[in-house]
Write a protein that holds these residues in place. Structure first.
Motif, mmCIF file in Angstrom:
data_model
loop_
_atom_site.group_PDB
_atom_site.id
_atom_site.type_symbol
_atom_site.label_atom_id
_atom_site.label_comp_id
_atom_site.label_asym_id
_atom_site.label_seq_id
_atom_site.Cartn_x
_atom_site.Cartn_y
_atom_site.Cartn_z
ATOM 1 N N ILE A 1 2.382 1.779 -3.450
ATOM 2 C CA ILE A 1 1.396 2.301 -4.401
ATOM 3 C C ILE A 1 1.159 3.787 -4.155
ATOM 4 O O ILE A 1 1.088 4.590 -5.095
ATOM 5 C CB ILE A 1 0.081 1.506 -4.312
ATOM 6 C CG1 ILE A 1 0.291 0.070 -4.809
ATOM 7 C CG2 ILE A 1 -1.020 2.184 -5.119
ATOM 8 C CD1 ILE A 1 -0.857 -0.873 -4.485
ATOM 9 N N GLU B 1 0.825 -1.212 0.000
ATOM 10 C CA GLU B 1 0.000 0.000 0.000
ATOM 11 C C GLU B 1 0.860 1.263 0.000
ATOM 12 O O GLU B 1 0.578 2.224 -0.705
ATOM 13 C CB GLU B 1 -0.922 0.001 1.224
ATOM 14 C CG GLU B 1 -2.147 -0.876 1.087
ATOM 15 C CD GLU B 1 -3.121 -0.678 2.235
ATOM 16 O OE1 GLU B 1 -2.653 -0.513 3.386
ATOM 17 O OE2 GLU B 1 -4.337 -0.676 1.983
ATOM 18 N N ARG C 1 -7.934 -6.095 0.652
ATOM 19 C CA ARG C 1 -8.489 -5.257 -0.415
ATOM 20 C C ARG C 1 -7.499 -4.146 -0.776
ATOM 21 O O ARG C 1 -7.694 -2.985 -0.417
ATOM 22 C CB ARG C 1 -9.827 -4.675 0.028
ATOM 23 C CG ARG C 1 -10.916 -5.730 0.166
ATOM 24 C CD ARG C 1 -12.245 -5.110 0.539
ATOM 25 N NE ARG C 1 -13.307 -6.089 0.587
ATOM 26 C CZ ARG C 1 -14.016 -6.507 -0.456
ATOM 27 N NH1 ARG C 1 -13.766 -6.007 -1.658
ATOM 28 N NH2 ARG C 1 -14.965 -7.410 -0.306
ATOM 29 N N LEU C 2 -6.449 -4.543 -1.463
ATOM 30 C CA LEU C 2 -5.483 -3.582 -1.977
ATOM 31 C C LEU C 2 -5.865 -3.220 -3.410
ATOM 32 O O LEU C 2 -6.740 -3.839 -4.016
ATOM 33 C CB LEU C 2 -4.077 -4.189 -1.979
ATOM 34 C CG LEU C 2 -3.543 -4.746 -0.657
ATOM 35 C CD1 LEU C 2 -2.132 -5.282 -0.869
ATOM 36 C CD2 LEU C 2 -3.559 -3.702 0.429
ATOM 37 N N GLN C 3 -5.143 -2.260 -3.967
ATOM 38 C CA GLN C 3 -5.282 -1.960 -5.397
ATOM 39 C C GLN C 3 -4.413 -2.966 -6.163
ATOM 40 O O GLN C 3 -3.356 -2.640 -6.684
ATOM 41 C CB GLN C 3 -4.833 -0.522 -5.672
ATOM 42 C CG GLN C 3 -5.742 0.537 -5.073
ATOM 43 C CD GLN C 3 -5.211 1.927 -5.311
ATOM 44 O OE1 GLN C 3 -4.300 2.397 -4.631
ATOM 45 N NE2 GLN C 3 -5.763 2.610 -6.294
ATOM 46 N N TRP C 4 -4.916 -4.181 -6.224
ATOM 47 C CA TRP C 4 -4.111 -5.272 -6.773
ATOM 48 C C TRP C 4 -3.775 -5.070 -8.250
ATOM 49 O O TRP C 4 -2.784 -5.612 -8.739
ATOM 50 C CB TRP C 4 -4.827 -6.609 -6.565
ATOM 51 C CG TRP C 4 -4.785 -7.080 -5.143
ATOM 52 C CD1 TRP C 4 -5.822 -7.097 -4.254
ATOM 53 C CD2 TRP C 4 -3.646 -7.564 -4.428
ATOM 54 N NE1 TRP C 4 -5.395 -7.585 -3.034
ATOM 55 C CE2 TRP C 4 -4.070 -7.882 -3.120
ATOM 56 C CE3 TRP C 4 -2.307 -7.776 -4.774
ATOM 57 C CZ2 TRP C 4 -3.207 -8.397 -2.145
ATOM 58 C CZ3 TRP C 4 -1.440 -8.289 -3.806
ATOM 59 C CH2 TRP C 4 -1.873 -8.588 -2.522
ATOM 60 N N ASP C 5 -4.571 -4.296 -8.957
ATOM 61 C CA ASP C 5 -4.271 -4.048 -10.361
ATOM 62 C C ASP C 5 -3.018 -3.200 -10.538
ATOM 63 O O ASP C 5 -2.502 -3.064 -11.648
ATOM 64 C CB ASP C 5 -5.456 -3.376 -11.058
ATOM 65 C CG ASP C 5 -5.821 -2.031 -10.443
ATOM 66 O OD1 ASP C 5 -5.731 -1.895 -9.202
ATOM 67 O OD2 ASP C 5 -6.169 -1.110 -11.193
ATOM 68 N N LYS C 6 -2.500 -2.656 -9.439
ATOM 69 C CA LYS C 6 -1.266 -1.877 -9.481
ATOM 70 C C LYS C 6 -0.083 -2.647 -8.886
ATOM 71 O O LYS C 6 0.989 -2.076 -8.661
ATOM 72 C CB LYS C 6 -1.455 -0.560 -8.739
ATOM 73 C CG LYS C 6 -2.502 0.336 -9.389
ATOM 74 C CD LYS C 6 -2.659 1.657 -8.656
ATOM 75 C CE LYS C 6 -3.697 2.532 -9.362
ATOM 76 N NZ LYS C 6 -3.888 3.823 -8.658
ATOM 77 N N HIS D 1 -9.448 -11.069 -4.886
ATOM 78 C CA HIS D 1 -8.965 -9.736 -5.237
ATOM 79 C C HIS D 1 -7.633 -9.787 -5.968
ATOM 80 O O HIS D 1 -7.356 -8.947 -6.831
ATOM 81 C CB HIS D 1 -8.812 -8.882 -3.979
ATOM 82 C CG HIS D 1 -9.997 -8.904 -3.066
ATOM 83 N ND1 HIS D 1 -11.244 -8.471 -3.466
ATOM 84 C CD2 HIS D 1 -10.125 -9.313 -1.785
ATOM 85 C CE1 HIS D 1 -12.095 -8.618 -2.465
ATOM 86 N NE2 HIS D 1 -11.438 -9.126 -1.438
ATOM 87 N N HIS E 1 2.652 2.140 -7.970
ATOM 88 C CA HIS E 1 2.671 0.701 -8.263
ATOM 89 C C HIS E 1 3.478 0.005 -7.174
ATOM 90 O O HIS E 1 4.144 0.662 -6.361
ATOM 91 C CB HIS E 1 3.293 0.420 -9.640
ATOM 92 C CG HIS E 1 4.599 1.124 -9.851
ATOM 93 N ND1 HIS E 1 5.748 0.834 -9.146
ATOM 94 C CD2 HIS E 1 4.935 2.129 -10.691
ATOM 95 C CE1 HIS E 1 6.734 1.615 -9.549
ATOM 96 N NE2 HIS E 1 6.264 2.429 -10.476
#
Length: 232
Positions: free
Chosen positions: A31, A28, A58-63, A94, A36
């Motif tokens: 990012i 986190e 629930r991280l911004q896994w797409d990054k 996720h 990223h």
């Protein structure tokens, strides 16, 4: 060697939960700071519980970019493949949104695949934000085996290679592995251990100044914070 931070837990479940939280927090932060994050993980039985905890976050896994520290030179569908283990236990829910970079190609041998895998790894933001190692009872880590004829090339601290093919004489299968130089650049280096025997081997490896086993050589070379997470 700079200080190694030792984290001891009462149970493996506690270890898995706390380590997953630490990894998630580091990703986190990456990012937030750089847009990223990158994570390199190891295979084997030890990280399975941690993977199952991490995949719930629930991280911004797409990054996030994820790859392996090493793998056996077997098809990704093989029961001994680290990639299969990661796909079954981490790249779910996720985490399916993350960018996974495989260490396997269609090449006939690990040696023949090195150039293609080097090129793939260039797409991953580096140095790795978090890199998680295990350790074998012979003091190997990643696939840097004491018995391998390729060890000195793989463990050269000034190597410009990210990966190397390794052929251990004491373990099955040829391997593809990150080099010591690539591992040592990680922003946060974690060694994940369980059991009294592994702890004893780890402590002996660090204390033995005449014979630097791979796990000790990696920690000697590591540039960022070094952490050991252990439970009986």
């Amino acid at each position: 060697m700079a200080e190694v931070n030792f984290h001891e837990y009462d149970s493996r479940v506690d270890l898995d939960i706390c380590l997953a939280r630490e990894v998630g927090a580091a990703l986190e932060i990456a990012i937030a700071e750089r847009g990223h994050a990158s994570l390199a993980v190891s295979g084997g039985r030890t990280p399975v519980g941690m993977f199952q905890q991490l995949r719930q976050m629930r991280l911004q896994w797409d990054k996030v970019w994820i790859t392996l520290v090493d793998d056996r030179w077997v098809p990704p569908s093989h029961t001994d493949s680290n990639e299969l283990l990661v796909r079954e236990h981490l790249l779910k829910y996720h985490v399916e949104a993350a960018h996974f970079v495989s260490l396997h190609t269609g090449a006939a041998s690990a040696e023949a695949a090195v150039a293609e895998i080097e090129a793939r790894l260039q797409a991953i933001p580096q140095p790795f934000d978090v890199l998680i190692l295990g350790m074998g009872e012979d003091g190997h880590t990643a696939s840097l085996f004491p018995c391998a004829s390729e060890l000195e090339i793989a463990a050269a601290p000034d190597s410009t290679q990210s990966v190397v093919a390794v052929n251990p004489s004491t373990a099955p299968y040829a391997r593809i592995s990150l080099t010591l130089a690539a591992i040592a650049q990680a922003r946060k280096l974690v060694v994940h251990l369980t059991g009294t025997k592994k702890r004893q081997i780890f402590e002996q490896a660090l204390a033995n100044t005449s014979q630097r086993l791979p796990i000790a050589r990696v920690l000697d070379a590591a540039r960022g914070p070094k952490h050991v997470y252990w439970a009986e």
